[in-house]
Design a protein around this motif. Sequence first.
Motif, mmCIF file in Angstrom:
data_model
loop_
_atom_site.group_PDB
_atom_site.id
_atom_site.type_symbol
_atom_site.label_atom_id
_atom_site.label_comp_id
_atom_site.label_asym_id
_atom_site.label_seq_id
_atom_site.Cartn_x
_atom_site.Cartn_y
_atom_site.Cartn_z
ATOM 1 N N VAL A 1 17.306 40.449 22.514
ATOM 2 C CA VAL A 1 16.680 40.074 21.682
ATOM 3 C C VAL A 1 17.286 39.066 20.203
ATOM 4 N N ASN A 2 16.503 38.111 20.007
ATOM 5 C CA ASN A 2 16.794 37.270 19.071
ATOM 6 C C ASN A 2 16.327 37.333 17.995
ATOM 7 N N ALA A 3 16.515 38.002 16.771
ATOM 8 C CA ALA A 3 15.794 38.076 15.559
ATOM 9 C C ALA A 3 15.748 36.968 14.486
ATOM 10 N N ASP A 4 16.615 35.882 14.817
ATOM 11 C CA ASP A 4 16.698 34.636 13.925
ATOM 12 C C ASP A 4 15.322 34.109 13.803
ATOM 13 N N GLY A 5 14.657 33.758 14.824
ATOM 14 C CA GLY A 5 13.620 33.303 14.761
ATOM 15 C C GLY A 5 12.406 34.130 14.056
ATOM 16 N N ALA A 6 12.413 35.486 14.250
ATOM 17 C CA ALA A 6 11.355 36.284 13.523
ATOM 18 C C ALA A 6 11.843 35.929 12.274
ATOM 19 N N HIS A 7 12.916 36.386 11.783
ATOM 20 C CA HIS A 7 13.359 36.297 10.315
ATOM 21 C C HIS A 7 12.951 35.007 9.830
ATOM 22 N N GLN A 8 12.976 33.810 10.345
ATOM 23 C CA GLN A 8 12.758 32.768 9.761
ATOM 24 C C GLN A 8 11.405 32.227 9.482
ATOM 25 N N LEU A 9 10.495 32.867 10.602
ATOM 26 C CA LEU A 9 8.961 32.863 10.486
ATOM 27 C C LEU A 9 8.680 33.619 9.098
ATOM 28 N N LEU A 10 9.094 34.703 9.025
ATOM 29 C CA LEU A 10 8.766 35.622 7.837
ATOM 30 C C LEU A 10 9.168 34.971 6.467
ATOM 31 N N GLN A 11 10.293 34.120 6.690
ATOM 32 C CA GLN A 11 10.667 33.508 5.498
ATOM 33 C C GLN A 11 9.811 32.238 5.020
ATOM 34 N N LEU A 12 9.025 31.585 6.045
ATOM 35 C CA LEU A 12 8.153 30.428 5.842
ATOM 36 C C LEU A 12 7.021 31.012 5.228
ATOM 37 N N LEU A 13 6.416 32.151 5.777
ATOM 38 C CA LEU A 13 5.232 32.855 5.472
ATOM 39 C C LEU A 13 5.458 33.197 3.959
#
Length: 202
Positions: free
Chosen positions: A72-84
Amino acid sequence: MTNKIKPVSFVPRFFGAFGQFFKYMGSGDYAARCDTVGQGEQFAFEVEPKVITEEVEVIREIEVAAPVLDTVNADGAHQLLQLLQQEARFIDFIQESIDDYSDADVGAASRQIHAGCSKVLKQHFTIDVVSIDVVNTAAENSRVEVPSGYDAKQIKLEGRVVGDGPYAGTLIHPGWKVTETRLPKVTNTESLNILAPAEIEV
């Protein structure tokens, strides 16, 4: 399992004897049953079993297992939450209780959040309906036919699913899928879990 019979006292026996006497004299069948019991034989009422035949409709439920990820790579999920959070203050809205706000206040805030979230999705993703003939050529609430052997990951059947298809039903939702992702490339991922820094005015 044998139930222990509780003895009857004298007074109930005295009055009960009169009732049993007249019942014994008035019914030959009852007298015969009493004689059978008096001789120590067990008397049982035989009831003819009633056979109930009912047709049961077989309903097949189709379950699709959730995808199993080796890593599981959480970096992409964290990045999306940052953008939102940056564009729509999405985290602020979700984390705060809206119970004390009026519908008008919530509606005004939702309009701004909707605009910011829409901007993030359009800028960083290409999203389209599920690419199958059943959906692409049909509008919502229209009648469609799903062929047998359909892809259960792209089509979810609801209601009574009987047999192996084809199936006829009403299109409730066309589904969504991501066809392109354009998230910014990040070289340093150490602080991606910080969705929004604390803001202090000095």
